[in-house]
Design a protein around this motif. Structure first.
Motif, PDB file in Angstrom:
ATOM      1  N   LEU A  80       4.608  -6.221  -2.194  1.00  0.00           N
ATOM      2  CA  LEU A  80       5.961  -5.834  -2.585  1.00  0.00           C
ATOM      3  C   LEU A  80       6.052  -4.332  -2.823  1.00  0.00           C
ATOM      4  O   LEU A  80       6.923  -3.653  -2.256  1.00  0.00           O
ATOM      5  CB  LEU A  80       6.374  -6.607  -3.837  1.00  0.00           C
ATOM      6  N   ASN A  83       5.125  -2.143   0.639  1.00  0.00           N
ATOM      7  CA  ASN A  83       6.133  -2.130   1.701  1.00  0.00           C
ATOM      8  C   ASN A  83       7.421  -1.446   1.250  1.00  0.00           C
ATOM      9  O   ASN A  83       8.105  -0.808   2.059  1.00  0.00           O
ATOM     10  CB  ASN A  83       6.415  -3.560   2.168  1.00  0.00           C
ATOM     11  N   LEU A  84       7.761  -1.565  -0.041  1.00  0.00           N
ATOM     12  CA  LEU A  84       8.908  -0.810  -0.552  1.00  0.00           C
ATOM     13  C   LEU A  84       8.639   0.695  -0.493  1.00  0.00           C
ATOM     14  O   LEU A  84       9.541   1.491  -0.165  1.00  0.00           O
ATOM     15  CB  LEU A  84       9.222  -1.235  -1.979  1.00  0.00           C
ATOM     16  N   ASP A 111       7.465  -7.877   6.602  1.00  0.00           N
ATOM     17  CA  ASP A 111       6.462  -8.250   5.606  1.00  0.00           C
ATOM     18  C   ASP A 111       7.094  -8.500   4.240  1.00  0.00           C
ATOM     19  O   ASP A 111       6.647  -9.382   3.489  1.00  0.00           O
ATOM     20  CB  ASP A 111       5.404  -7.155   5.498  1.00  0.00           C
ATOM     21  N   LEU A 112       8.122  -7.737   3.899  1.00  0.00           N
ATOM     22  CA  LEU A 112       8.821  -7.966   2.631  1.00  0.00           C
ATOM     23  C   LEU A 112       9.465  -9.346   2.594  1.00  0.00           C
ATOM     24  O   LEU A 112       9.459 -10.024   1.557  1.00  0.00           O
ATOM     25  CB  LEU A 112       9.878  -6.879   2.405  1.00  0.00           C
ATOM     26  N   ILE A 116       8.579 -11.975  -0.311  1.00  0.00           N
ATOM     27  CA  ILE A 116       9.599 -12.355  -1.293  1.00  0.00           C
ATOM     28  C   ILE A 116      10.054 -13.804  -1.109  1.00  0.00           C
ATOM     29  O   ILE A 116      10.156 -14.568  -2.067  1.00  0.00           O
ATOM     30  CB  ILE A 116      10.799 -11.393  -1.218  1.00  0.00           C
ATOM     31  N   SER A 344       0.330  -9.190   5.282  1.00  0.00           N
ATOM     32  CA  SER A 344       1.613  -8.566   4.942  1.00  0.00           C
ATOM     33  C   SER A 344       1.480  -7.512   3.851  1.00  0.00           C
ATOM     34  O   SER A 344       2.392  -6.711   3.662  1.00  0.00           O
ATOM     35  CB  SER A 344       2.615  -9.642   4.487  1.00  0.00           C
TER      36      SER A 344
END
Length: 416
Positions: A80, A83-84, A111-112, A116, A344
């Motif tokens: 998380l 990737n953000l 991937d997010l 999520i 991911s």
């Protein structure tokens, strides 16, 4: 003790095999059936409460599954945040909005979605062997994971082809941001179309529907037009083996071009040479930068291949009925399943270690977050001190007023 027989047709589907005796006979650790089994509501002639307790004891996490939960939490946190940070780095820095980085952002978005939407319910399925979210989410969650994985594969393939053209054939092809955006839209459309059968065939089923939601599974239903083995083989070839072959060929040619200096470049004249011997020419610096970028992208592709190979290998063995059923073998599908989510989360880590630009942007983003957090803490402390001062002053004022009110009648009484 019943052996958990997991299925990894879809990387997000782990379920008890309905053909396994543990599922059919309700083997929850009891090996003997009572002799007078007539007029019984279950296999062991026990009350519903006792039978439900047996099911709860069966689905309670083992030690290995507690370790798996911790690993999933780590993957969720790293994936998380990482990737953000990738999306933030490209959005913040105008110079990083290159063709390749647009594809990398698309990969981060896919991937997010996996992290999520798909990871939390999948942890519950891995540990409790139960799908808790109903038939609709059974379709949506697994469909979105399939779409996200497909987008990741297609994006990696597009990056390899774009890099191959840009490095090996720079004079015959020039990529633009408009073209890249169009390609990204096409990858999502193709992924959404390929995975439509999962929206149709996936559904929930449970042997203990009247007793409990536990051991409810989300699996493909057997429809006349649907052949699960043929469909899984199609996805395996189209979304794994063919892209791996394509990326191997393209990056192989890129390595040959970059490390054999077979790239068309402008000749360096004596007047254009740098004044200092230690400095590199523009062409040499560009070559070094391209080599670093190629290493990073090759690392991403290798990690993708390594992380998804166990899942596809397990599927092949399972459909060929070559996967033995034992308690030790069940650990392999669980680890293979976790590796899909690990993939991911690992890409931002690769960018951080192998790209100076991404590393600098990550540091800047983390420093900004730290400054904002420290500023909020200081502001809250100041607000707390102000409130304490106000309360202290207010309490003192009230105390003084109460004292004067108490003393004043006595003074008046004396005057009289």
């Amino acid at each position: 003790m019943a052996v958990r027989n997991y299925s990894v047709d879809n990387p997000s589907v782990l379920e008890i095999d309905a053909m396994h005796p543990a599922y059919e006979d309700g083997d929850f650790g009891i090996t003997e059936t009572p002799p007078n089994a007539t007029n019984c509501r279950n296999e062991y002639c026990v009350s519903d409460e006792e039978y439900l307790d047996m099911i709860k004891a069966y689905v309670f996490p083992s030690r290995f599954e507690w370790v798996l939960i911790v690993l999933y939490i780590q993957v969720f946190t790293i994936g998380l945040c990482g990737n953000l940070l990738v999306c933030f780095a490209v959005w913040r820095n105008q110079h990083m909005r290159t063709v390749t980085n647009y594809f990398i952002v698309n990969l981060a978005v896919a991937d997010l979605l996996v992290i999520i939407i798909c990871l939390p319910p999948t942890v519950l399925v891995d540990v409790s062997e139960t799908w808790y979210m109903g038939a609709v989410m059974c379709k949506v969650v697994h469909y979105m994971q399939g779409v996200s994985v497909s987008v990741s594969v297609l994006t990696l393939s597009c990056i390899s082809v774009e890099r191959w053209y840009a490095i090996c054939h720079p004079l015959t092809f020039r990529s633009t941001t408009t073209r890249v955006r169009s390609i990204i839209v096409v990858t999502w459309v193709v992924a959404l179309v390929i995975l439509i059968p999962e929206l149709i065939v996936l559904d929930t089923s449970s042997k203990y529907e009247n007793l409990t939601i536990l051991l409810t599974v989300c699996r493909p239903t057997m429809l006349p037009f649907y052949n699960p083995m043929a469909y899984e083989l199609f996805k395996m070839v189209a979304l794994y083996f063919l892209p791996i072959i394509l990326m191997s060929v393209t990056y192989g040619n890129i390595v040959i071009c970059l490390w054999s200096n077979a790239i068309p470049c402008e000749p360096t004249t004596a007047s254009s040479r740098p004044l200092h011997n230690n400095s590199r020419t523009t062409a040499e610096a560009q070559l070094i930068a391209r080599r670093k970028a190629a290493k990073m992208l090759i690392a991403v592709v290798v990690m993708f291949g390594v992380c998804y190979l166990p899942v596809h290998l397990t599927n092949i063995l399972r459909y060929a009925k070559l996967l033995p059923e034992s308690e030790n073998i069940t650990f392999f599908p669980l680890v293979a399943h976790w590796l899909c989510y690990f993939n991911s989360a690992i890409n931002p880590v690769i960018y951080n270690f192998m790209s100076a630009r991404f590393r600098n942007e990550f540091k800047h983003a983390c420093s900004c977050c730290t400054r904002v957090w420290c500023r909020d803490v200081r502001l809250r402390r100041r607000q707390g001190d102000s409130m304490y001062s106000y309360r202290y002053t207010n309490d003192m004022s009230q105390t003084e007023q109460m004292t004067l009110t108490t003393i004043r009648p006595d003074i008046n009484h004396v005057d009289e």
